[in-house]
Design a protein around this motif. Sequence first.
Motif, PDB file in Angstrom:
ATOM      1  N   THR A  39       0.834  -1.199   0.000  1.00  0.00           N
ATOM      2  CA  THR A  39       0.000   0.000   0.000  1.00  0.00           C
ATOM      3  C   THR A  39       0.875   1.258   0.000  1.00  0.00           C
ATOM      4  OG1 THR A  39      -1.752   1.187   1.203  1.00  0.00           O
ATOM      5  CG2 THR A  39      -0.421  -0.311   2.523  1.00  0.00           C
ATOM      6  N   ASP A  94      -8.858   1.122  -1.118  1.00  0.00           N
ATOM      7  CA  ASP A  94      -9.203   1.043   0.308  1.00  0.00           C
ATOM      8  C   ASP A  94     -10.138   2.207   0.657  1.00  0.00           C
ATOM      9  OD1 ASP A  94      -9.193   0.728   3.044  1.00  0.00           O
ATOM     10  OD2 ASP A  94      -7.032   1.076   3.296  1.00  0.00           O
ATOM     11  N   LEU A 150     -14.656  -4.711   6.850  1.00  0.00           N
ATOM     12  CA  LEU A 150     -13.735  -4.384   7.958  1.00  0.00           C
ATOM     13  C   LEU A 150     -14.322  -4.983   9.231  1.00  0.00           C
ATOM     14  CD1 LEU A 150     -13.340  -1.102   6.311  1.00  0.00           C
ATOM     15  CD2 LEU A 150     -11.341  -1.847   7.592  1.00  0.00           C
ATOM     16  N   ILE A 183     -11.001  -7.514   6.326  1.00  0.00           N
ATOM     17  CA  ILE A 183      -9.853  -6.885   6.961  1.00  0.00           C
ATOM     18  C   ILE A 183      -9.968  -7.317   8.413  1.00  0.00           C
ATOM     19  CG2 ILE A 183      -8.821  -4.710   7.729  1.00  0.00           C
ATOM     20  CD1 ILE A 183      -8.528  -5.100   4.709  1.00  0.00           C
ATOM     21  N   TYR A 214       1.633  -2.310  15.130  1.00  0.00           N
ATOM     22  CA  TYR A 214       2.271  -3.239  14.199  1.00  0.00           C
ATOM     23  C   TYR A 214       2.522  -4.604  14.816  1.00  0.00           C
ATOM     24  CZ  TYR A 214       3.110   0.689  11.076  1.00  0.00           C
ATOM     25  OH  TYR A 214       2.950   1.760  10.243  1.00  0.00           O
ATOM     26  N   VAL A 231       1.254  -4.208   3.751  1.00  0.00           N
ATOM     27  CA  VAL A 231       2.408  -3.449   4.245  1.00  0.00           C
ATOM     28  C   VAL A 231       2.513  -2.111   3.511  1.00  0.00           C
ATOM     29  CG1 VAL A 231       4.910  -3.447   4.635  1.00  0.00           C
ATOM     30  CG2 VAL A 231       3.641  -5.607   4.729  1.00  0.00           C
ATOM     31  N   GLY A 232       2.596  -1.041   4.266  1.00  0.00           N
ATOM     32  CA  GLY A 232       2.756   0.299   3.693  1.00  0.00           C
ATOM     33  C   GLY A 232       4.118   0.859   4.015  1.00  0.00           C
TER      34      GLY A 232
HETATM   35  O1  S5P Z   1      -7.465  -1.497  10.447  1.00  0.00           O
HETATM   36  C1  S5P Z   1      -6.870  -1.061   9.486  1.00  0.00           C
HETATM   37  C2  S5P Z   1      -7.392  -1.163   8.194  1.00  0.00           C
HETATM   38  C3  S5P Z   1      -6.636  -0.705   7.124  1.00  0.00           C
HETATM   39  S1  S5P Z   1      -7.243  -1.019   5.546  1.00  0.00           S
HETATM   40  N1  S5P Z   1      -5.640  -0.508   9.640  1.00  0.00           N
HETATM   41  C4  S5P Z   1      -4.904  -0.012   8.591  1.00  0.00           C
HETATM   42  O2  S5P Z   1      -3.788   0.474   8.809  1.00  0.00           O
HETATM   43  N2  S5P Z   1      -5.426  -0.081   7.307  1.00  0.00           N
HETATM   44  C5  S5P Z   1      -4.676   0.478   6.146  1.00  0.00           C
HETATM   45  O3  S5P Z   1      -3.450  -0.220   6.017  1.00  0.00           O
HETATM   46  C6  S5P Z   1      -4.319   1.962   6.265  1.00  0.00           C
HETATM   47  O4  S5P Z   1      -5.335   2.752   5.659  1.00  0.00           O
HETATM   48  C7  S5P Z   1      -2.997   2.050   5.510  1.00  0.00           C
HETATM   49  O5  S5P Z   1      -3.221   2.259   4.131  1.00  0.00           O
HETATM   50  C8  S5P Z   1      -2.385   0.667   5.698  1.00  0.00           C
HETATM   51  C9  S5P Z   1      -1.336   0.581   6.793  1.00  0.00           C
HETATM   52  O6  S5P Z   1      -0.211   1.316   6.440  1.00  0.00           O
HETATM   53  P1  S5P Z   1       1.173   1.229   7.256  1.00  0.00           P
HETATM   54  O7  S5P Z   1       1.992   2.308   6.631  1.00  0.00           O
HETATM   55  O8  S5P Z   1       0.878   1.457   8.694  1.00  0.00           O
HETATM   56  O9  S5P Z   1       1.745  -0.158   6.984  1.00  0.00           O
END
Ligand code: S5P
Length: 264
Positions: A39, A94, A150, A183, A214, A231-232
């Motif tokens: 992502t 999303d 979700l 999700i 995380y 993973v973003g």
């Molecule tokens: O509960 C959630 C659902 C989603 S879709 N928690 C999240 O973090 N997300 C998405 O996952 C959020 O919108 C982001 O695009 C991604 C997490 O990004 P990261 O950078 O924290 O890995």
Amino acid sequence: MILEQQPMTYEERIEYAVNPTAKRLFEIMEEKKSNLCFTPDVTKVADLLKFADEIGPYICLLKTHVDLLEDFSYEFTKDLLSIAKKHNFMIFEDRKFADIGAISGKQYQYGIYKISDWSDITNAHIVPGPGIIEGLKQVGLPKGRGLLLLAEMSSSGTMAKGEYTQTAVAYAKEHKDFVIGFISMGKLTDDPAFIHMTPGVKKQKGTDALGQQYKTVESVILENGSDIIIVGRGIYAAEDPKKEAADYQSLGYNAYLKRLASRD
Ligand code: S5P
């Protein structure tokens, strides 16, 4: 969290999936040996397309937030689709729909983004009740799209838990033609048709400054029985995103293989 009695391969699950998008996703996961969804939450079209092309070989799915893009134009979606075709991954916008069915359906189909025209998968909160699934389904199902509910969230203090999560599972079972999964933080149902995708994944456990929590790849795939890691920042904010993507792909796939190793 439900841990399956007898883990199944992605390939074995293809025939259980009712929705064509779910079937194709399982096929890609098997073919590319990837359960990684990337992502790239960036704000410029060029950056997103560059990441899609660079990281494309390692992923089964690319998740977007098109409303982050300052220079969005509908042309962008065509460029993204051609990169998706080149590297054989699917697209998940999303959008987290949350309105009544009639409005969510319109938001999915119309406006600047026309999400249902280009995104294989989108997602919805179940706060409004099952009408939101009906509203999105009327638009998405004729186009062969799939929906994720979700059922849980990764952020601290989330209200999506307990009975709420179980209600999401019940709604999904009533709409197996369109709802392809969840999700969630791990496996919620033993039905092999449903795909569980988990965000909030990094190599190390931890938090960000705004409540994101995380978990590690192994804890998500092996211990919690999820199917796909989302993973973003673990990839796009790294010094060498390509190397990180390759690492997450092998960490994710190896955790899946370990889960399969427990078969009789
Ligand atoms: O509960 C959630 C659902 C989603 S879709 N928690 C999240 O973090 N997300 C998405 O996952 C959020 O919108 C982001 O695009 C991604 C997490 O990004 P990261 O950078 O924290 O890995």
